[in-house]
Design a protein around this motif. Structure first.
Motif, PDB file in Angstrom:
ATOM      1  N   GLY A 269      41.047  37.867  24.008  1.00  9.93           N
ATOM      2  CA  GLY A 269      41.289  39.104  24.746  1.00  9.93           C
ATOM      3  C   GLY A 269      42.449  39.006  25.707  1.00  9.93           C
ATOM      4  O   GLY A 269      42.390  39.554  26.810  1.00  9.93           O
ATOM      5  N   VAL A 270      43.517  38.311  25.309  1.00  7.73           N
ATOM      6  CA  VAL A 270      44.643  38.097  26.222  1.00  7.73           C
ATOM      7  C   VAL A 270      45.854  38.943  25.857  1.00  7.73           C
ATOM      8  O   VAL A 270      46.949  38.696  26.349  1.00  7.73           O
ATOM      9  CB  VAL A 270      45.047  36.602  26.254  1.00  7.73           C
ATOM     10  N   ASP A 271      45.656  39.950  24.996  1.00  8.23           N
ATOM     11  CA  ASP A 271      46.798  40.796  24.633  1.00  8.23           C
ATOM     12  C   ASP A 271      47.378  41.488  25.864  1.00  8.23           C
ATOM     13  O   ASP A 271      48.591  41.601  25.999  1.00  8.23           O
ATOM     14  CB  ASP A 271      46.364  41.843  23.602  1.00  8.23           C
ATOM     15  N   VAL A 272      46.540  41.961  26.770  1.00  2.00           N
ATOM     16  CA  VAL A 272      47.002  42.599  28.009  1.00  2.00           C
ATOM     17  C   VAL A 272      46.340  41.885  29.176  1.00  2.00           C
ATOM     18  O   VAL A 272      45.139  42.019  29.399  1.00  2.00           O
ATOM     19  CB  VAL A 272      46.651  44.103  28.046  1.00  2.00           C
ATOM     20  N   LEU A 273      47.114  41.109  29.886  1.00  2.00           N
ATOM     21  CA  LEU A 273      46.621  40.362  31.041  1.00  2.00           C
ATOM     22  C   LEU A 273      47.290  40.918  32.287  1.00  2.00           C
ATOM     23  O   LEU A 273      48.518  40.941  32.383  1.00  2.00           O
ATOM     24  CB  LEU A 273      46.941  38.878  30.894  1.00  2.00           C
ATOM     25  N   THR A 274      46.499  41.405  33.227  1.00  2.00           N
ATOM     26  CA  THR A 274      47.067  42.040  34.418  1.00  2.00           C
ATOM     27  C   THR A 274      46.840  41.177  35.654  1.00  2.00           C
ATOM     28  O   THR A 274      45.868  40.427  35.748  1.00  2.00           O
ATOM     29  CB  THR A 274      46.421  43.419  34.653  1.00  2.00           C
ATOM     30  N   LYS A 275      47.768  41.328  36.610  1.00  2.00           N
ATOM     31  CA  LYS A 275      47.639  40.698  37.923  1.00  2.00           C
ATOM     32  C   LYS A 275      47.898  41.768  38.970  1.00  2.00           C
ATOM     33  O   LYS A 275      48.959  42.385  38.973  1.00  2.00           O
ATOM     34  CB  LYS A 275      48.643  39.556  38.089  1.00  2.00           C
ATOM     35  N   ARG A 276      46.936  41.999  39.834  1.00  2.00           N
ATOM     36  CA  ARG A 276      47.104  43.011  40.867  1.00  2.00           C
ATOM     37  C   ARG A 276      46.036  42.834  41.949  1.00  2.00           C
ATOM     38  O   ARG A 276      44.929  42.365  41.664  1.00  2.00           O
ATOM     39  CB  ARG A 276      47.008  44.429  40.282  1.00  2.00           C
ATOM     40  N   ALA A 277      46.393  43.208  43.138  1.00  2.00           N
ATOM     41  CA  ALA A 277      45.479  43.196  44.282  1.00  2.00           C
ATOM     42  C   ALA A 277      44.785  41.846  44.440  1.00  2.00           C
ATOM     43  O   ALA A 277      43.600  41.767  44.725  1.00  2.00           O
ATOM     44  CB  ALA A 277      44.451  44.312  44.146  1.00  2.00           C
ATOM     45  N   GLY A 278      45.547  40.784  44.232  1.00  2.00           N
ATOM     46  CA  GLY A 278      44.998  39.455  44.406  1.00  2.00           C
ATOM     47  C   GLY A 278      44.066  39.001  43.307  1.00  2.00           C
ATOM     48  O   GLY A 278      43.365  37.993  43.463  1.00  2.00           O
ATOM     49  N   GLN A 279      44.052  39.726  42.195  1.00  2.00           N
ATOM     50  CA  GLN A 279      43.185  39.359  41.085  1.00  2.00           C
ATOM     51  C   GLN A 279      43.973  39.397  39.778  1.00  2.00           C
ATOM     52  O   GLN A 279      45.023  40.044  39.688  1.00  2.00           O
ATOM     53  CB  GLN A 279      42.000  40.322  40.986  1.00  2.00           C
ATOM     54  N   TRP A 280      43.465  38.692  38.781  1.00  2.00           N
ATOM     55  CA  TRP A 280      44.055  38.764  37.455  1.00  2.00           C
ATOM     56  C   TRP A 280      42.933  38.949  36.435  1.00  2.00           C
ATOM     57  O   TRP A 280      41.793  38.591  36.679  1.00  2.00           O
ATOM     58  CB  TRP A 280      44.879  37.529  37.125  1.00  2.00           C
ATOM     59  N   GLY A 281      43.270  39.528  35.302  1.00  2.00           N
ATOM     60  CA  GLY A 281      42.265  39.717  34.272  1.00  2.00           C
ATOM     61  C   GLY A 281      42.629  40.794  33.281  1.00  2.00           C
ATOM     62  O   GLY A 281      43.755  41.308  33.277  1.00  2.00           O
TER      63      GLY A 281
END
Length: 352
Positions: A269-281
């Motif tokens: 499930g790594v096609d779209v990996l986001t980083k925002r607001a001190g979190q990633w996922g």
């Protein structure tokens, strides 16, 4: 060549999804009839997907089909002269009778798993089809059509990683109905990994052990959930499977193949990996329709194309029988707490 006229039996979640797929996304086919014991549900679906005659040509839609008929008795749908091919998405206990009817009327059929509920009836279906001298049954093991699984199969078959030795599988659902019992986890969920193991190893499963670890306390029906299965292949290779159908988080399916010269993993499930607001996922899908939507589209399109050629292009009735045999042994293992040998007829003796 005229469009393939399709009838769908069972329009619950899976059948309704297939109905929408045939009408909206599949070329070379038209949905002409549906059947379901819940007539209001069937009527509502047929009405929502029907198009007045001529609208398809005006809008450019490839497979607008006019009114979709609702046929109360599924056997009448199979026998209907205006239905060329059938998708069976009814509960598994109804499959044997419906498959036999499809064979009787020489109707090509895409049957959702399981082929039937037990080894004996599955073998009777295989034998009946063989007597016709033509393959008409394809089983809905859609993971074979998923781009990630297909890429993994191609890699392993290339020999680039040497011989495949182990498979590690994870199969998790967010939740299932309270009626989903322990045996159904084997027959309706684990069955997918059973087919994956047979397909990726190109080998039969000789023995299965299904363990029942401490069950989740978040379900009230007493189901043995999660379960952990060990599949021993005839060649000596091994596959393990964790099945957890009340995972609470979402729908997650992973497979790691370990070979002599390396490993390969899909379903991260790594096609779209986001980083925002001190979190990633990323996002964990709610259910199988999101994770395997593309696989279902490819599966049904290839089934339609092959049917129009007079062929099948996917898992056969024999594959459905083999999976049923393994799951029957798996249920026995779960009940008795021991490894169970898989009892199967010899393919050469059944199919010649």
């Amino acid at each position: 060549m005229q469009d393939l006229r399709i009838g769908i039996i069972g329009v619950g979640v899976m059948g309704a999804d297939h109905a929408e797929r045939v009408v909206r996304r599949i070329s070379g086919a038209r949905l002409v009839a549906v059947s379901d014991p819940d007539l209001p549900r069937a009527n509502a679906l047929a009405e929502s997907l029907s198009r007045p005659a001529g609208i398809a040509e005006q809008t450019g839609a490839a497979n607008g089909s006019g009114a979709i008929r609702v046929i109360g008795d599924p056997l009448d749908l199979i026998a209907d002269a205006q239905v060329d091919a059938v998708i069976i998405a009814s509960p598994g206990f109804a499959h044997a009778e419906q498959l036999m009817a499809c064979l009787e009327h020489a109707k090509p059929v895409l049957c959702e798993k399981p082929l039937t509920m037990d080894t004996e009836s599955s073998l009777r279906v295989v034998e009946a089809e063989h007597k016709l001298g033509k393959q008409l049954i394809q089983v809905g093991f859609m993971r074979r059509f998923d781009p990630e699984y297909a890429a993994l199969k191609e890699l392993l078959d290339s020999g680039e990683l040497g011989r495949t030795l182990l498979l590690h599988n994870v199969h998790r659902n967010k939740t299932v109905p309270d009626t989903f019992r322990s045996e159904m986890i084997v027959r309706d969920s684990l069955v997918h990994e059973v087919d994956v193991a047979r397909w990726l190893f190109d080998d039969e499963i000789a023995k299965i052990t299904v363990h029942a670890p401490k069950p989740t306390g978040l379900v009230a029906n007493g189901a043995l959930d999660p379960q952990f299965a060990i599949l021993e292949m005839a060649s000596g290779a091994i596959a393990d499977v964790e099945v957890f159908v009340n995972f609470q988080v979402g729908y997650e399916v992973r497979c790691e193949a370990v070979a002599e010269k390396g490993s390969a993993t899909i379903g991260l499930g790594v096609d779209v990996l986001t980083k925002r607001a001190g979190q990633w996922g990323g996002v964990v899908p709610e259910d199988y329709r999101a994770r395997f939507g593309t696989a279902y589209d490819i599966e049904v399109q290839r089934w339609v194309d092959a049917t129009r050629r007079g062929e099948i292009d996917g898992p056969s009735a024999w594959d459905g029988y083999a999976a049923a045999a393994v799951c029957t042994a798996g249920i026995q293992s779960l009940q008795e707490g021991r490894p169970v040998e898989v009892e199967m007829a010899r393919k050469s003796e059944v199919l010649g």
